[in-house]
Design an enzyme around this catalytic site. Structure first.
Site, PDB file in Angstrom:
ATOM      1  N   HIS A   1       0.833  -1.198   0.000  1.00 36.38           N
ATOM      2  CA  HIS A   1       0.000   0.000   0.000  1.00 36.38           C
ATOM      3  C   HIS A   1       0.873   1.255   0.000  1.00 36.38           C
ATOM      4  CE1 HIS A   1      -3.439  -2.578   1.078  1.00 36.38           C
ATOM      5  NE2 HIS A   1      -4.159  -1.591   0.605  1.00 36.38           N
TER       6      HIS A   1
ATOM      7  N   LYS B   1      -0.709   4.847   4.562  1.00 32.68           N
ATOM      8  CA  LYS B   1      -1.656   3.918   5.181  1.00 32.68           C
ATOM      9  C   LYS B   1      -1.222   3.622   6.611  1.00 32.68           C
ATOM     10  CE  LYS B   1      -4.189  -0.385   4.515  1.00 32.68           C
ATOM     11  NZ  LYS B   1      -5.466   0.304   4.801  1.00 32.68           N
TER      12      LYS B   1
END
Length: 236
Positions: free
Chosen positions: A131, A135
């Site tokens: 990600h 995040k």
């Protein structure tokens, strides 16, 4: 449909645009503590806040008779408590670690593959997710959902977050979580043996898939009572 957006970050802004494109009205949006008077203007709430705010956001909706769809991860130690409050207030709730329609199909594919692989003990399973660097939770809620769907079909007891070259113990499924610039979300499950590998992967190209799924879930939930999942929304 009149929508409240709880958590007006990047996902909240994308949800707003998708909702407006689908002819809905945004009547309240906030990243702060909920103003219940403003919240009550809504017919449904979509929560993409932060882990520390999610439980209060969700249960405030239940107590104000507002159906709520939540995609916030990192708060699930209080999920059962939230479900109890939902039921006590005859509320409506959908939580998903990922609302993308493709990811929810991928969840089903993952479970089907786990069932098939349960007969072949020579294969070991591992999960990897990638990600963007902003995040907050690690591993992703999606990776946890994928792993917990595999566990019942193995002799493993749990999963463990590991570095790329690190191994989990014999009774754990290893999960690798990487953070790289501008990655929307990639999840892969690999079964490995001495002879070959079998791998499935989902790669998100934009946040719009997550936002669209959340809005579709809100549309589906608006006239219902109870606790549901994206399997209910998609008829899986």
């Amino acid at each position: 449909m009149k929508i409240a957006i709880l958590g007006y970050g990047r996902m909240g802004k994308t949800i707003e645009q998708i909702a407006l494109d689908r002819n809905h009205e945004i009547v309240y949006k906030t990243s702060e503590k909920i103003n219940t008077e403003e919240l009550q203007k809504a017919e449904v709430a979509i929560d993409f806040s932060i882990p520390d705010a999610a439980f209060e956001n969700i249960t405030t909706c239940f107590k104000n008779n507002i159906p709520v769809v939540s995609g916030t991860t990192g708060w699930l130690d209080r999920y059962e408590e939230a479900v109890k409050i939902c039921n006590e207030n005859k509320g409506a709730f959908i939580y998903a670690s990922n609302f993308s329609l493709g990811v929810n199909l991928f969840f089903q594919l993952n479970e089907n593959l786990a069932k098939l692989m349960s007969k072949f003990k020579e294969y070991t399973v591992a999960i990897e997710e990638i990600h963007h660097t902003k995040k907050l939770d690690k591993p992703s809620g999606t990776a946890i959902t994928l792993t917990e769907s595999i566990l019942p079909y193995t002799q493993k007891e749990d999963w463990k977050l590991v570095e790329e070259d690190e191994k989990a113990s014999a009774n754990q499924i290893p999960v690798v979580a990487k953070r790289e610039e501008d990655v929307k979300g990639t999840h892969s499950i690999k079964y490995s043996s001495a002879i070959d590998d079998i791998e499935i992967k989902h790669t998100a190209h934009s946040r719009e898939g997550f936002a669209l799924g959340a809005v579709i879930a809100a549309e589906w939930l608006s006239d219902k009572t109870g606790v549901f999942t994206m399997k209910d929304v998609l008829g899986l």
